[in-house]
Write an enzyme that holds these catalytic residues in place. Sequence first.
Site, PDB file in Angstrom:
ATOM      1  N   ASP A  97      -6.429  -9.818   1.393  1.00 38.21           N
ATOM      2  CA  ASP A  97      -5.138  -9.566   2.026  1.00 38.21           C
ATOM      3  C   ASP A  97      -4.941 -10.577   3.147  1.00 38.21           C
ATOM      4  O   ASP A  97      -5.910 -10.995   3.795  1.00 38.21           O
ATOM      5  CB  ASP A  97      -5.076  -8.141   2.564  1.00 38.21           C
ATOM      6  CG  ASP A  97      -5.033  -7.092   1.460  1.00 38.21           C
ATOM      7  OD1 ASP A  97      -4.454  -7.396   0.404  1.00 38.21           O
ATOM      8  OD2 ASP A  97      -5.552  -5.989   1.656  1.00 38.21           O
ATOM      9  N   ASP A 113       0.735  -7.324  -3.379  1.00 42.42           N
ATOM     10  CA  ASP A 113       1.192  -6.032  -2.862  1.00 42.42           C
ATOM     11  C   ASP A 113       2.711  -6.018  -2.693  1.00 42.42           C
ATOM     12  O   ASP A 113       3.367  -5.016  -2.991  1.00 42.42           O
ATOM     13  CB  ASP A 113       0.530  -5.728  -1.519  1.00 42.42           C
ATOM     14  CG  ASP A 113      -0.974  -5.607  -1.602  1.00 42.42           C
ATOM     15  OD1 ASP A 113      -1.491  -5.278  -2.692  1.00 42.42           O
ATOM     16  OD2 ASP A 113      -1.645  -5.858  -0.578  1.00 42.42           O
TER      17      ASP A 113
END
Length: 152
Positions: A97, A113
Amino acid sequence: TFAAPVGTAVWTADPALPGIPGIVELTRVHNFGAAWSSFSGMRWLLIGVTVVLMGILAYLWIKKIVRHGLGKLSLALILAGGIGNLIDRVVNGYVVDTFNLTFMNYPVFNVADICVVCGAVLGAIYYMWIYEKYDAKPKKGVNNGDSDAPTE
């Protein structure tokens, strides 16, 4: 193999890079779970669930069950994001991430995402307002103008 404690993501020692001041910075987080690090340490369960869900969505696309453009866009975004995170999880054992919102306390996330969330929102809009009109199968016993309908 390393398994992160349940409910955690592992931050690297890399310093955050500036993005848009006061809004977002670029950082690096190894997320061993799903959203908000849920199911941390359950790599194979997450891989299995993702494979099944991506298979279902691909089936909907291939069999043309979803035909409207908004529905197809929704499927494409969710598939792209799901497959992107799946590749990370299979190859690395975790998802990388990168986007950290600095104006609020929110988990770090990545482009995959964003695709999944945008696809899910578009999918909800499609299902609530478009599916019934364009893609739903006609209900039995309803006169929809077909020649099979009984006449008086």
